[in-house]
Write an enzyme that holds these catalytic residues in place. Structure first.
Site, PDB file in Angstrom:
ATOM      1  N   ASN A  10      -5.659  -3.575   1.206  1.00 19.99           N
ATOM      2  CA  ASN A  10      -5.873  -3.104   1.936  1.00 19.99           C
ATOM      3  C   ASN A  10      -6.812  -2.019   1.959  1.00 19.99           C
ATOM      4  OD1 ASN A  10      -3.718  -1.050   3.007  1.00 19.99           O
ATOM      5  ND2 ASN A  10      -2.574  -1.061   1.837  1.00 19.99           N
ATOM      6  N   LYS A  17      -7.803  -0.459  -1.050  1.00 15.04           N
ATOM      7  CA  LYS A  17      -7.422  -1.109  -2.621  1.00 15.04           C
ATOM      8  C   LYS A  17      -7.517  -2.825  -2.456  1.00 15.04           C
ATOM      9  CE  LYS A  17      -3.705   2.523  -2.770  1.00 15.04           C
ATOM     10  NZ  LYS A  17      -2.779   2.446  -2.258  1.00 15.04           N
ATOM     11  N   ARG A  91      -3.112  -6.280   4.701  1.00 12.58           N
ATOM     12  CA  ARG A  91      -2.459  -5.427   4.731  1.00 12.58           C
ATOM     13  C   ARG A  91      -2.609  -4.643   6.074  1.00 12.58           C
ATOM     14  NH1 ARG A  91      -0.379   0.183   3.921  1.00 12.58           N
ATOM     15  NH2 ARG A  91       1.272   0.827   4.893  1.00 12.58           N
ATOM     16  N   HIS A 180       7.071  -0.605   6.273  1.00  9.86           N
ATOM     17  CA  HIS A 180       7.510  -0.550   5.291  1.00  9.86           C
ATOM     18  C   HIS A 180       7.573  -2.517   5.061  1.00  9.86           C
ATOM     19  CE1 HIS A 180       7.685   3.560   4.079  1.00  9.86           C
ATOM     20  NE2 HIS A 180       6.908   3.082   3.314  1.00  9.86           N
ATOM     21  N   HIS A 208      13.792   1.986   0.462  1.00 12.21           N
ATOM     22  CA  HIS A 208      12.188   2.384   0.269  1.00 12.21           C
ATOM     23  C   HIS A 208      11.678   3.679   0.703  1.00 12.21           C
ATOM     24  CE1 HIS A 208       7.871   1.099  -0.781  1.00 12.21           C
ATOM     25  NE2 HIS A 208       7.685   2.148  -0.199  1.00 12.21           N
ATOM     26  N   GLY A 210       9.761   6.884  -1.303  1.00 15.72           N
ATOM     27  CA  GLY A 210       8.441   6.994  -2.182  1.00 15.72           C
ATOM     28  C   GLY A 210       7.684   7.890  -1.377  1.00 15.72           C
ATOM     29  N   ARG A 241       5.925  14.240   5.848  1.00 12.10           N
ATOM     30  CA  ARG A 241       6.214  13.974   7.208  1.00 12.10           C
ATOM     31  C   ARG A 241       7.601  14.577   6.926  1.00 12.10           C
ATOM     32  NH1 ARG A 241       4.643   7.868   6.382  1.00 12.10           N
ATOM     33  NH2 ARG A 241       3.815   7.990   4.855  1.00 12.10           N
ATOM     34  N   GLY A 331       7.962   5.077  -5.443  1.00 15.84           N
ATOM     35  CA  GLY A 331       7.873   6.062  -6.370  1.00 15.84           C
ATOM     36  C   GLY A 331       9.724   7.123  -7.041  1.00 15.84           C
ATOM     37  N   ILE A 332      10.464   7.384  -5.524  1.00 14.70           N
ATOM     38  CA  ILE A 332      11.399   7.975  -5.687  1.00 14.70           C
ATOM     39  C   ILE A 332      12.357   7.171  -6.423  1.00 14.70           C
ATOM     40  CG2 ILE A 332      12.716   9.169  -5.239  1.00 14.70           C
ATOM     41  CD1 ILE A 332      10.702  10.449  -2.901  1.00 14.70           C
ATOM     42  N   GLU A 334      12.778   4.589  -7.636  1.00 14.03           N
ATOM     43  CA  GLU A 334      12.403   3.251  -9.139  1.00 14.03           C
ATOM     44  C   GLU A 334      12.025   4.042 -10.017  1.00 14.03           C
ATOM     45  OE1 GLU A 334       8.868   0.610  -8.996  1.00 14.03           O
ATOM     46  OE2 GLU A 334       9.388   0.366  -6.118  1.00 14.03           O
ATOM     47  N   ASN A 335      12.012   5.532 -10.045  1.00 15.60           N
ATOM     48  CA  ASN A 335      11.782   5.881 -11.283  1.00 15.60           C
ATOM     49  C   ASN A 335      12.795   7.448 -11.010  1.00 15.60           C
ATOM     50  OD1 ASN A 335       8.982   5.312 -12.019  1.00 15.60           O
ATOM     51  ND2 ASN A 335       8.420   5.743 -10.381  1.00 15.60           N
TER      52      ASN A 335
END
Ligand code: AMP
Length: 403
Positions: A10, A17, A91, A180, A208, A210, A241, A331-332, A334-335
């Site tokens: 990425n 990454k 990506r 995404h 999704h 995050g 955003r 992130g949000i 899943e956690n």
């Protein structure tokens, strides 16, 4: 076991990454990050066998970054020969109207990505730099481009067109592309194989959520609608955003504040969302903390976010004519049991959803969990996303000539 390896890459304008997998079985070998590319104090990180090493050194371009990665892999004995890396998936954020699936990274793909630069001036040149750096280092590896927009290309005109003069939509390719897509595809494929494998007609809403957030309505494995628009600025509220607005907000703020187009665009991209509303943080961990202490702006920001996500779920429920499964990820998603509950509380009565509160609380840190109770009319699952694995998996397919 074969020594063949696959890499998911990425490349951004100042970062790269990477994650390395065994071709057989896609087991993760190692991964890391080259950061602050273009700086004397560049950062190179590698995580292998649970241990992360970090070096600070000049990394003036992507070529140097790729050299660092490949030299580290061979010198540490992680990879015998860099040519064992037989496939590389890159990506790419914007595939425009050209790409409805991953594509071999050849001269034609390169030209199309370059042509799409006006739609994504930040990422497109960086993706090409990453591609060239790897191509020079390992010319024999099969390279593919995996587009964030590709999975959404099944949308029909009434779902992707904006109501602006039709000629302008055509002339400038100004329409909804979404983003995404690699994550939404991963989640839908996983869900179809796990939760809906015996069902014929499947209706899924993927959330999704995050630092960037988007939703998709997926009918029989194909996207019919998604929340992000021409760019990832559209849709629900995000970390920094704004998401969807009355378009005259841009005009009005520009007039009132004497701002340029670019300045308003930056304000909506970088200073809005959770950060803008709370004045505190773009990170929902901080905002949740503020909420629990009674901070008024953290409370309203959280409610704004949940309301917008819930409104999209409602819209997509109608668009799909029902829903079998709602998935929370990133992130949000899943956690955070807290934000999942805020969202679900706003849709549960209409959709007859019953949440297993204990399972909701337990789902975090990469755990997959069905968080709806057996009597719920709609299943709700937390599924950790894995875009890199999807990219690596497409790269393997390309290597095997099955893309
Ligand atoms: P992503 O872009 O998918 O990596 O998501 C990153 C974002 O997820 C962070 O900025 C946080 O807002 C959010 N996040 C991560 N962990 C948690 C958590 N435990 N609780 C609430 N939000 C979280």
């Amino acid at each position: 076991m074969s020594d063949k390896l696959v890499m998911a890459v990425n490349a951004g304008s100042s970062s790269l990454k990477y994650k390395l997998y065994r071709l057989e079985g896609l087991e993760v070998v190692c991964g890391g990050l080259v950061d602050r590319i273009g700086h004397e104090d560049g950062i190179f990180k590698l995580t292998y066998n649970g241990e992360t090493t970090k070096e600070v050194l000049p990394i003036m371009d992507h070529h140097k970054g790729v050299d660092l990665i490949l030299n580290a892999l061979t010198s540490k004995g992680i990879v015998k020969d860099k040519n064992d890396i037989v496939a590389i998936g890159h990506r790419v954020v914007q595939g425009g109207k050209y790409f409805s699936k991953s594509a071999l990274f050849d001269a034609d793909t390169e030209k199309k990505i370059a042509d799409l630069t006006p739609l994504d001036p930040l990422h497109a040149p960086a993706h090409l730099m990453g591609y060239h750096a790897f191509k020079e280092a390992i010319p024999g590896a099969v390279a593919i481009a995996v587009f964030d927009t590709a999975y959404h290309q099944t949308m029909e005109e009434e779902d992707y067109l904006f109501p602006i003069p039709y000629e302008l939509s055509e002339k400038y390719d100004c329409r909804r592309y979404g983003a995404h897509g690699t994550s939404h595809r991963y989640l839908a494929e996983k869900a179809l194989a796990t939760y809906l494998k015996d069902k014929k007609d499947t209706k899924i809403i993927t959330c999704h959520l995050g630092s960037g957030s988007s939703l998709a309505a997926i009918h029989n494995g194909k996207v019919v609608a998604t929340s992000m628009g021409l760019t990832p600025l559209g849709g629900v509220m995000m970390g920094t955003r704004s998401g969807d607005l009355d378009p005259s907000v841009s005009y009005y703020l520009a007039e009132q504040m004497h701002l340029s187009n670019q300045e308003v665009y930056d304000l909506l991209n970088k200073k809005s969302g959770f950060l803008g509303v709370t004045g505190l943080s773009n990170d929902t961990r901080d905002v949740e903390g503020g909420y629990l202490k009674g901070d008024k702006r953290c409370i309203i920001a959280s409610h704004l976010f949940a309301r917008r996500v819930a409104d999209y779920i409602g819209q997509y429920f109608v668009r799909l004519g029902g829903v079998d499964l709602i998935i929370f990820s990133a992130g949000i998603g899943e956690n955070s049991a807290f934000y999942r509950k805020l969202v679900l509380d706003r849709v549960k009565d209409a959709l007859h959803i019953v949440i297993d509160e204990k399972k909701n609380e337990e789902a975090f840190g990469g755990k997959e969990e069905l968080i709806s109770a057996p009597e719920s009319a709609v299943k709700v699952a937390v599924i950790p996303t894995d875009e890199e694995k999807m990219i690596a998996s497409d790269a393997v397919k390309a290597y095997e000539g099955k893309l």
